[in-house]
Design a protein around this motif. Structure first.
Motif, mmCIF file in Angstrom:
data_model
loop_
_atom_site.group_PDB
_atom_site.id
_atom_site.type_symbol
_atom_site.label_atom_id
_atom_site.label_comp_id
_atom_site.label_asym_id
_atom_site.label_seq_id
_atom_site.Cartn_x
_atom_site.Cartn_y
_atom_site.Cartn_z
ATOM 1 N N TRP A 162 5.716 -4.577 0.737
ATOM 2 C CA TRP A 162 6.820 -4.280 0.080
ATOM 3 C C TRP A 162 7.407 -5.555 -0.842
ATOM 4 C CZ3 TRP A 162 9.105 -0.372 -2.426
ATOM 5 C CH2 TRP A 162 8.921 0.894 -1.868
ATOM 6 N N SER A 163 7.234 -6.716 -0.049
ATOM 7 C CA SER A 163 7.542 -7.640 -0.451
ATOM 8 C C SER A 163 6.911 -8.249 -1.547
ATOM 9 C CB SER A 163 7.247 -8.992 0.553
ATOM 10 O OG SER A 163 8.492 -8.716 1.721
ATOM 11 N N VAL A 164 5.289 -7.928 -1.592
ATOM 12 C CA VAL A 164 4.662 -8.332 -2.953
ATOM 13 C C VAL A 164 4.823 -7.303 -3.875
ATOM 14 C CG1 VAL A 164 2.193 -7.994 -3.494
ATOM 15 C CG2 VAL A 164 2.849 -9.070 -1.296
ATOM 16 N N VAL A 165 5.278 -6.119 -3.905
ATOM 17 C CA VAL A 165 5.508 -5.012 -4.882
ATOM 18 C C VAL A 165 6.732 -5.649 -5.355
ATOM 19 C CG1 VAL A 165 6.335 -2.550 -5.063
ATOM 20 C CG2 VAL A 165 4.214 -3.173 -3.750
ATOM 21 N N ILE A 176 1.463 -1.703 -10.909
ATOM 22 C CA ILE A 176 2.719 -1.880 -10.027
ATOM 23 C C ILE A 176 3.887 -1.822 -10.870
ATOM 24 C CG2 ILE A 176 3.898 -3.426 -8.472
ATOM 25 C CD1 ILE A 176 1.240 -4.150 -7.161
ATOM 26 N N ARG A 177 4.123 -2.536 -11.881
ATOM 27 C CA ARG A 177 5.447 -2.713 -12.662
ATOM 28 C C ARG A 177 5.393 -1.516 -13.549
ATOM 29 N NH1 ARG A 177 4.073 -8.767 -15.101
ATOM 30 N NH2 ARG A 177 4.546 -9.715 -13.244
ATOM 31 N N ALA A 188 12.520 -7.075 3.050
ATOM 32 C CA ALA A 188 11.386 -7.362 1.999
ATOM 33 C C ALA A 188 11.892 -8.031 0.620
ATOM 34 C CB ALA A 188 10.720 -5.821 1.831
ATOM 35 N N LEU A 189 13.153 -7.579 0.370
ATOM 36 C CA LEU A 189 13.682 -8.301 -0.811
ATOM 37 C C LEU A 189 13.724 -9.844 -0.774
ATOM 38 C CD1 LEU A 189 14.906 -7.685 -3.703
ATOM 39 C CD2 LEU A 189 16.975 -7.437 -2.586
ATOM 40 N N ILE A 190 14.216 -10.385 0.555
ATOM 41 C CA ILE A 190 14.362 -11.823 0.580
ATOM 42 C C ILE A 190 12.846 -12.386 0.981
ATOM 43 C CG2 ILE A 190 14.996 -13.618 2.368
ATOM 44 C CD1 ILE A 190 17.345 -11.282 3.126
ATOM 45 N N ALA A 250 -0.181 7.966 -8.098
ATOM 46 C CA ALA A 250 1.090 8.024 -7.779
ATOM 47 C C ALA A 250 1.414 9.298 -6.711
ATOM 48 C CB ALA A 250 2.212 8.035 -8.800
ATOM 49 N N LEU A 251 1.265 10.334 -7.047
ATOM 50 C CA LEU A 251 1.343 11.639 -6.524
ATOM 51 C C LEU A 251 0.479 11.724 -5.227
ATOM 52 C CD1 LEU A 251 1.348 14.159 -9.425
ATOM 53 C CD2 LEU A 251 3.521 13.508 -8.041
ATOM 54 N N GLY A 252 -0.716 11.272 -5.321
ATOM 55 C CA GLY A 252 -1.574 11.200 -4.055
ATOM 56 C C GLY A 252 -1.231 10.172 -2.984
ATOM 57 N N GLY A 253 -0.839 8.999 -3.532
ATOM 58 C CA GLY A 253 -0.451 7.870 -2.549
ATOM 59 C C GLY A 253 0.960 8.278 -1.892
ATOM 60 N N MET A 254 1.851 9.104 -2.859
ATOM 61 C CA MET A 254 3.235 9.666 -2.172
ATOM 62 C C MET A 254 2.967 10.302 -0.909
ATOM 63 S SD MET A 254 6.521 9.347 -2.274
ATOM 64 C CE MET A 254 7.679 10.016 -1.407
ATOM 65 N N VAL A 255 1.815 11.407 -1.157
ATOM 66 C CA VAL A 255 1.579 12.317 -0.165
ATOM 67 C C VAL A 255 0.873 11.616 1.110
ATOM 68 C CG1 VAL A 255 0.079 14.342 0.489
ATOM 69 C CG2 VAL A 255 1.193 14.269 -1.757
ATOM 70 N N THR A 256 0.149 10.792 1.108
ATOM 71 C CA THR A 256 -0.704 10.094 2.049
ATOM 72 C C THR A 256 -0.002 8.852 2.586
ATOM 73 O OG1 THR A 256 -1.982 8.759 0.229
ATOM 74 C CG2 THR A 256 -3.053 10.759 0.800
ATOM 75 N N GLY A 257 0.831 8.230 1.700
ATOM 76 C CA GLY A 257 1.233 7.023 2.422
ATOM 77 C C GLY A 257 2.802 6.850 2.296
ATOM 78 N N GLY A 258 3.511 7.802 1.689
ATOM 79 C CA GLY A 258 4.884 7.488 1.737
ATOM 80 C C GLY A 258 5.370 6.832 0.619
ATOM 81 N N ILE A 259 6.396 6.340 0.367
ATOM 82 C CA ILE A 259 7.174 5.570 -0.625
ATOM 83 C C ILE A 259 6.236 4.452 -0.945
ATOM 84 C CG2 ILE A 259 9.115 4.453 -1.497
ATOM 85 C CD1 ILE A 259 9.722 7.337 -0.945
ATOM 86 N N ILE A 260 5.778 3.720 -0.153
ATOM 87 C CA ILE A 260 4.706 2.639 -0.466
ATOM 88 C C ILE A 260 3.612 2.969 -1.024
ATOM 89 C CG2 ILE A 260 3.645 2.391 1.867
ATOM 90 C CD1 ILE A 260 4.794 -0.498 -0.552
#
Length: 357
Positions: free
Chosen positions: A35-38, A207-208, A165-167, A312-322
């Protein structure tokens, strides 16, 4: 077995043990660092603008961004917490005062198909003996309450992790230039010297693009629908708008919220010019992502928009928000490498020919 092969196997085994040990040590921080890198990649263009406008250093610009982001997060959370607290206190006061009154159901409810008779019976009991009905379903109510509190606690922990993660992302942004150079070196080592910079730029742009095309569209949709809810006078318009934002991030249609709300408005307020116009506006705003997504999701990425959307859809299904961010990056890199492999096929001039004997 030769001595050379044995040495190679021993070294490979030691390297494997080292890698597994390092992963086990780092695994508790894997989501946090991802999350920090994203966040760092997404917010780094803003850092460069602030740095250029204020003439300050990367560290101070990153600190300013983190502080503003935390304030933006904490204000609605504080208001939401106060609203929930007031609602709970009011509900407890009503229950203790014995002011809870459930109106009896209409006779037509019993004629509803499938659930009509049972619903009519429970509803009638609630209107005459609410305490007895609550005692009857006490185990289910307790289980639901525990599940709700568990979800609330999970959301709180997720919020704390996001702030952490923001910090950490602010620290990563402060060393953005050296981090970019390190990423290019690693990518060049993995994918080849001529592809390192292109792969790094592709991952950054993906990512952006996802941040703009998913979270940005969900935020815009939340604002559009929230304005309609406020004009309609919907109770809990803020919470419903927040639900629209969460559905947008999870790539679920906003009509799951807007259609029931429109039905509620027609039932309670009737059909008038104002309700019809506002209902049409809210319904169209709920479909706005179908127009905005093709415009924003793949912008700035050197791969087709469907590749990013499927990732994005496949990643959401398999890995959640990240997974919403990791999926498009993996699919975009794989897409680029596949077509580079296709384009790098040998020509007839490169194929060695055998001379006739």
């Amino acid at each position: 077995m030769s001595r050379g092969l044995l040495d190679v196997l021993i070294r490979a085994g030691l390297v494997a043990v080292l890698v597994i040990s390092c992963f086990e040590v780092f695994s508790p921080f894997l989501n946090l660092m991802t999350w920090s890198v994203v966040l760092a990649i997404t917010l780094y263009p803003l850092l460069r603008r602030i740095k250029s406008a204020l003439g300050t250093s990367d560290g101070r610009a990153a600190t300013l961004i983190v502080l503003i982001a935390i304030i933006i997060l904490m204000v609605p959370i504080y208001l939401l917490g106060n609203s929930i607290t007031d609602s709970v206190e009011h509900a407890l006061a009503v229950v203790k005062g014995g002011e809870v009154r459930v109106p009896p159901p209409a006779e037509s409810v019993a004629s509803w198909p499938i659930v009509g008779k049972s619903l009519y019976g429970y509803w009638m009991q609630a209107s005459t003996d609410l305490t007895g009905l609550a005692q009857k379903f006490a185990p289910q109510i307790k289980e639901f309450s525990l599940a709700a509190f568990g979800k609330l606690a999970g959301a709180g922990m997720g919020l704390l992790m996001f702030i952490a993660a923001l910090i950490v992302g602010g620290i990563v942004m402060a060393f953005g230039e050296s981090g970019q150079q390190s990423a290019v070196r690693i990518a060049a080592r993995v994918f080849g010297p001529g592809r390192g910079e292109n792969i790094t730029l592709l991952c950054t742009a993906t990512i952006r693009a996802v941040a703009q095309g998913v979270i940005g569209i969900a935020f815009i949709q939340m604002l559009l629908i929230g304005v309609g809810f406020v004009l309609m006078g919907i109770p809990g318009a803020g919470l419903l708008s927040l639900a629209v934002l969460l559905l947008g991030i999870m790539q679920l249609p906003a009509t799951l919220i807007t259609v029931p709300v429109i039905a509620f408005v027609f039932i309670t307020q009737g059909a008038s010019v104002a309700t019809v116009l506002l209902s049409i506006y809210v319904f169209v705003a709920g479909l706005a992502d179908n127009v905005l997504k093709p415009l924003l999701l793949g912008r700035g990425v050197d791969v087709p928009m469907p590749v990013v959307l499927i990732g994005a859809l496949g990643g959401m299904v398999t890995g959640g928000i990240i997974g919403l961010f990791i999926g498009p990056v993996l699919l975009a890199v794989g897409y680029q490498l596949f077509w580079q492999w296709v384009d790098d096929q040998p020509t007839f001039d490169d194929v060695p020919t055998q001379k006739p004997s």
